[in-house]
Design an enzyme around this catalytic site. Structure first.
Site, PDB file in Angstrom:
ATOM      1  CG  HIS A  26      -1.914   1.470   1.231  1.00 38.38           C
ATOM      2  ND1 HIS A  26      -3.011   1.461   0.543  1.00 38.38           N
ATOM      3  CD2 HIS A  26      -1.767   2.357   1.782  1.00 38.38           C
ATOM      4  CE1 HIS A  26      -3.524   2.510   0.560  1.00 38.38           C
ATOM      5  NE2 HIS A  26      -2.937   3.051   1.665  1.00 38.38           N
TER       6      HIS A  26
ATOM      7  CG  ASP B 266      -0.619   6.186   1.996  1.00 38.58           C
ATOM      8  OD1 ASP B 266      -1.803   5.652   1.479  1.00 38.58           O
ATOM      9  OD2 ASP B 266      -0.471   5.890   3.201  1.00 38.58           O
TER      10      ASP B 266
ATOM     11  CG  ASP C  59      -5.276   3.844   4.106  1.00 38.67           C
ATOM     12  OD1 ASP C  59      -5.823   3.722   5.217  1.00 38.67           O
ATOM     13  OD2 ASP C  59      -4.250   4.598   3.910  1.00 38.67           O
TER      14      ASP C  59
ATOM     15  CG  HIS D 210      -6.241   7.095   0.461  1.00 38.28           C
ATOM     16  ND1 HIS D 210      -5.929   6.304  -0.511  1.00 38.28           N
ATOM     17  CD2 HIS D 210      -5.509   6.852   1.447  1.00 38.28           C
ATOM     18  CE1 HIS D 210      -5.243   5.476  -0.023  1.00 38.28           C
ATOM     19  NE2 HIS D 210      -4.603   6.075   1.089  1.00 38.28           N
TER      20      HIS D 210
HETATM   21 ZN   LIG Z   1      -3.257   5.072   2.480  1.00 35.26          ZN
END
Ligand SMILES: [Zn+2]
Length: 1069
Positions: free
Chosen positions: A268, A270, A380, A591
């Site tokens: 994951h 970001d 997420d 996000h």
């Molecule tokens: Zn995230």
């Protein structure tokens, strides 16, 4: 040779046996004598030199490898420091591998307490490094598994980024970055790894974990006794005996009843958060390269990467690496997942933005990899809109995965597998990995917890287990792969089977008849401040979403309806420009960006992207409008309307725009005047001053200002509060209680806003206990009372202000225009507060226990009571352009053009305006803000009162152009007969064919039959979807040059049409 049988330790004492095993594989203690101390039996120093890349954050993007290595590298040594934060440092590593290491695994071991990338001497990205406490996630690089000898002098490069895996704070993780971080070189060597010791270490580690978790179960004791015996065996010098003991233990497989954990590697990553976009581009390279490196030795590995944008960055910045990634894609090992351009926020983007996330994501995967994703993967994000199932269906997806609902603070979500039904009745299969995480380390504890925590026991035999370091990227490590091999099928632990998301979802689909149904939004009971934090992100997003909508609409009119050639640069160049602009908007919807939870450095860059997209959209719109009206001699003033209903609106125009004698209202500065103009649906009209049916008036009586435009009547106190709001000729007053009590609207209110931890993210329930109304009648705040600025007949404007504190001020212009259904509040705030939230609060006399909120392509009803813990937790909720509380035959709506945070409690409706968190951006929202909201009393339901239309108008005012024009007075290019449907999107097909895509939605929650009317001949009309596919033929007819397309819509359904302009026999060439 030791006895291969399991030998119990002499004393049945857990308190000594378990720590003995643990100490034997400790990295910190007893290394002189334990197994870990034997991992690297030999090492050599490396000859090191260094070059500091000039510039700070993102400067690396200006350099290519071939130029970097031509720079002058100077010698450095262990103990030297490099920085500051966000700079880049290149190291040249030179060494020779000792010939006595032939047949052995050789590694580069590195320590800078930072992230870094290993490069080959000829410019290939080999692997990421993440070193130092506590981020020693990938501290070495395996050069070879078995040194063959005679390699000669070796050269590698390491590109050090002066940041850590999770950014650059020197304190708590979410503290703002420390700009002066320095990184000390603590380790740089080549070392020979003893692979037998490496394997034994993992045997003991997993056995220790099993013992820890399973005792007092028999299998746990077996693990402990096996491990203890292995320690004895190793101390006795019999490593192979120890290996045999471990093999014997792990060979005992699981029974058929065992739960399967679909082990899927992921990282994951970001797209921006505690680091800027520029660093993510490098994090992608590190993460992807690291996974390719693992695949060399672990052919069973399956790695999934979401966010097409990250793949695109890999292609742009590291094409050689990207080529190797594609080879593994073809081999089915390295897979795109999720379908979207980035993993976006699940609440704030518009319906059309959601569609484009999928469209541009899948377009990239199709073009680049020859495949599309089969699932929506959003692990997420801070809550999930109730229209997502409908949006997923519209783009051809039926599988959804997230885990964030496990973060809810109040209620535990009751399922990990369920059928999720959205507001339009669409259903998709939803799966939450029951480990409640996407960055599992692959331990026994996690595996057992995952099985234990599963909320749907007895209903499914499989769950996703997403492993690999995440948030800052990285993904699975070799250590995790070793542990998974041992746990693949071992009695006592769920089966850990590597598989693709597709394989996992197929298994789940075969069991979906067992799953329960969840209807409506997935409301995350946390992070509700993200609807408000970083106000500019929200304002620009809304603005650009509407600007792109307009650009695409007018471009469609120019191309498809008014005869601009399909080969014209206007179409092809505009499509290319709009794609770039959309991708900027979609990127900023990541996000942690649009929710406001990123560090300071992210936001000016995001604003720049939004502004570039806005500029492009405006330019495409203007070019398209010019093209439509052609090049003629006379100049005319025209208003254009991109909404599907006719409108009357007061505009501010230069004096002299309309003929003398018309009804106008001079503005104080003298250069402009107000004019009431009209425009037909999706078309244009020459500017002509209309006469208002009812001139707007304002009267001051006893310090109360009475405003009336014949549609809306309002009374405002000298401190800017609303004390009366009615539909004209209706005696029901929004601000009177049933018993006659006076209620107040536009209560500008400050609350304390101190979250438990997640500062930018959270507004807690207890903030509601600290309201301070700054403009109450008896306010002690310094208020500049209301004065009349404009007094009709076309527009009335009042102005007032208040000092919110020594450093913050608030000014508001309250406007009522002729023909308007709402009273608007244009607000300017100079905002410099600490941990405060600013809201406007409306206490109404409306008797209801529910409120409606605009969301993506529809609206959502939520209770306003607190009957259950689920209702109570929804104190701050997300809504888009409007929210409404109504009785069955009248009600009250608030409209806005840039806000997303709402509260509806009892009879109160409030809109959150600004927050002031200090982490991770200490400066968040500390500046001047301008925004608007409006209030609308209405008769009938929100549907009968056309609240949806008013909110579209509030966000999309009529536009005036000066055009060379020689045409009829007005024309409507598109209109709709029938109610409820909104033609949100009319755009040229992305493939450049000249086809037109129409995307509409049913906005009232009713079944409706409509007819779309277009002043154009079409060759064909087909069903379409969010991917712009051509589906079955849709019947249409032609009447007097108008094409009529009858359409049936179910409540809140999203419908796509694809039109080929031309005549029925000849499609436009
Ligand atoms: Zn995230």
């Amino acid at each position: 040779m030791a006895d291969p049988g399991v030998q119990a330790s002499i004393h049945k004492n857990l308190k000594t046996t378990l720590p003995r095993i643990s100490n034997f594989i400790s990295s910190n203690r007893f290394r002189e004598v334990n197994l870990v101390g034997r991992l690297y039996p030999d090492s050599r120093p490396i000859s090191l030199s260094h070059w500091a890349l000039p510039g700070g954050e993102g400067a690396w993007q200006d350099w290519v490898f071939d130029d970097v290595i031509k720079q002058e590298f100077t010698p450095v040594k262990i103990g030297d420091s490099f920085g500051p934060t966000w700079t880049t440092h290149w190291f040249k590593l030179e060494f020779e591998i000792p010939e006595e290491w032939i047949g052995k695994e050789v590694r580069i071991r590195w320590g800078t307490n930072s992230e870094a990338t290993v490069w080959s001497h000829d410019g290939h990205v080999l692997q990421g490094l993440s070193t130092g406490d506590p981020d020693a996630k990938r501290p070495d690089y395996p050069i070879t598994r078995s040194y063959e000898g005679q390699a000669g002098p070796q050269v590698f490069y390491i590109e050090m980024a002066a940041n850590k895996l999770l950014g650059a704070s020197s304190g708590d993780q979410i503290d703002p970055p420390d700009p002066n971080l320095m990184f000390t070189l603590s380790l740089a060597e080549i070392a020979m790894l003893d692979s037998t010791v490496y394997q034994l270490t993992h045997d003991l580690e997993v056995l220790y974990q099993l013992a820890n978790e399973l005792i007092p179960d028999q299998r746990g004791y077996q693990a402990m006794y096996t491990a203890n015996q292995m320690v004895n065996s190793i101390i006795a010098g019999d490593d192979s005996g120890a290996t045999a003991l471990a093999e014997q233990y792990f060979a005992k497989g699981n029974g058929a009843r065992c739960h399967t954990l679909a082990s899927i590697g992921n990282c994951h990553l970001d797209t921006a958060w505690l680091w800027p976009y520029s660093e993510t581009k490098r994090k992608v390279a590190r993460s992807f390269a690291s996974q390719l490196k693992i695949m060399e030795n672990y052919p069973e590995h399956i790695f999934v990467a979401s966010q097409a944008q990250q793949w695109a960055w890999c292609k742009e910045y590291c094409p050689e690496l990207y080529g190797r990634v594609k080879e593994q894609v073809a081999a089915g090992k390295f897979l795109p997942v999720g379908s979207t351009w980035i993993e976006m926020d699940g609440n704030i983007p518009s319906g059309e933005s959601f569609v484009r996330q999928f469209f541009f994501g899948q377009k990239f995967y199709q073009q680049e990899l020859g495949m599309i994703c089969k699932e929506f993967w959003l692990p997420d994000t801070f809550g999930y809109s109730a229209q997502i199932p409908g949006l997923m269906k519209h783009v051809g997806l039926e599988r959804f995965l997230t885990q964030k609902m496990s973060w809810s603070l109040v209620n535990k979500f009751p399922h990990h597998n369920f059928i999720w039904e959205g507001i339009d009745g669409s259903s998709v299969l939803a799966h939450f990995p029951p480990g409640d995480s996407y960055h599992m380390n692959l331990t026994v504890e996690e595996a057992l917890w995952t099985e234990k925590n599963l909320q749907d026991k007895g209903r499914t035999g499989i769950s996703a287990f997403l492993f690999g370091f995440g948030d800052g990227g990285g993904g699975p490590t070799q250590d995790m792969m070793e542990r998974r091999r041992r746990l693949a099928d071992t009695d006592g632990c769920p089966k850990m089977e590597m598989m693709t998301p597709d394989q996992m979802f197929e298994r789940l689909e075969s069991e979906k008849h067992n799953f329960c149904r969840w209807v409506g939004e997935l409301f995350l009971e946390l992070h509700n401040g993200t609807y408000t934090t970083q106000a500019a992100m929200k304002r620009l997003c809304r603005k650009v979403e509407f600007a792109l909508r307009d650009a695409e609409f007018y471009l469609s009119m120019a191309v498809g309806l008014l005869g601009i050639s399909v080969t014209s640069p206007l179409l092809q160049q505009s499509l290319a420009d709009l794609e770039i602009s959309w991708k900027k908007v979609l990127l900023n919807q990541f996000h942690d960006v649009i929710p406001g939870s990123s560090i300071e450095i992210v936001y000016p860059q995001a604003e720049e992207l939004y502004n570039e997209a806005l500029l492009t959209a405006t330019s495409v719109r203007d070019e398209a409008i010019k093209a439509i009206f052609g090049d003629t001699v006379t100049t005319s003033h025209v208003v254009v309307n991109s909404l599907q209903w006719s409108r009357d609106e007061v505009l501010k125009l230069p004096v002299g725009t309309v003929k003398p004698g018309a009804v106008t209202q001079k503005i104080q500065d003298g250069a402009e005047e107000y004019v009431l103009v009209s425009a037909p649906s999706m078309g244009y009209s020459l500017v002509e001053a209309g006469t208002p049916p009812f001139p707007v008036t304002v009267n001051e009586v006893d310090n109360v200002f009475v405003l009336d435009n014949g549609i809306v009547q309002a009374e405002i106190t000298s401190t800017g509060q609303l004390i009366s709001l009615k539909v004209a000729a209706d005696d029901r007053d929004v601000f009177r209680h049933t018993d006659g009590t006076q209620l107040f609207g536009n209560q500008v209110t400050i609350f304390d806003d101190e979250p438990l931890y997640w500062d930018a993210w959270d507004v807690m329930d207890y903030h509601l206990e600290t309201p301070e109304v700054v403009n109450a009648k008896d306010s002690t705040y310094s208020i500049t009372p209301v004065t009349i600025v404009e007094s009709g007949p076309l527009l009335v404007k009042l102005r007032w202000g208040v000092e919110l504190s020594k450093s913050s001020s608030f000014t508001q212009e309250i406007e009522l225009a002729a023909a308007s259904h709402y009273l608007s509040f244009s607000t300017s705030v100079s905002w410099h507060e600490d941990h405060k939230i600013l809201k406007t609060v409306f206490d109404t006399g409306i008797q209801t226990n529910k409120a409606n909120f605009d969301i993506q392509f529809g609206h959502l009803q939520r209770p306003t009571h607190m009957n259950t813990s689920w209702d109570t937790a929804r104190y701050e909720v997300c809504g888009h352009k409007w929210a409404d509380i109504s009785e069955p035959d009248w009600g009250f709506a608030i409209l806005n053009e840039s806000k997303y945070g709402w509260m509806a409690r009892g009879h109160q409706l409030s809109l959150s305006l600004l927050r002031s968190p200090k982490a991770p951006d200490y400066t968040a929202d500390m500046k001047d803000h301008s925004f608007k909201y409006a209030v609308m009393p209405h008769k009938g339901t929100l549907q009968e009162a056309q609240v949806v239309r008013r909110a579209y108008e509030f966000n999309n005012p009529l536009l005036k152009f000066d055009l060379p024009l020689d045409v009829t007075f007005e024309d409507s290019w598109v209109s709709v007969e029938g109610d409820g449907a909104v033609l949100h999107t009319i755009k040229p097909a992305d493939d450049g064919s000249g086809d037109i895509i129409i995307r509409m939605f049913e906005s009232h929650g009713c079944k409706s039959k409509i007819t779309v009317k277009l002043s154009i001949a079409v060759a064909s009309v087909k069903e379409s979807n969010g991917m712009e596919a051509s589906g079955v033929d849709v019947p249409f007819s032609e009447e007097g040059g108008i094409t009529l397309i009858p359409v049936s819509l179910t409540p809140f359904s999203i419908k796509g049409l694809r039109l080929a302009p031309g005549t029925a026999t000849s499609v436009l060439q």
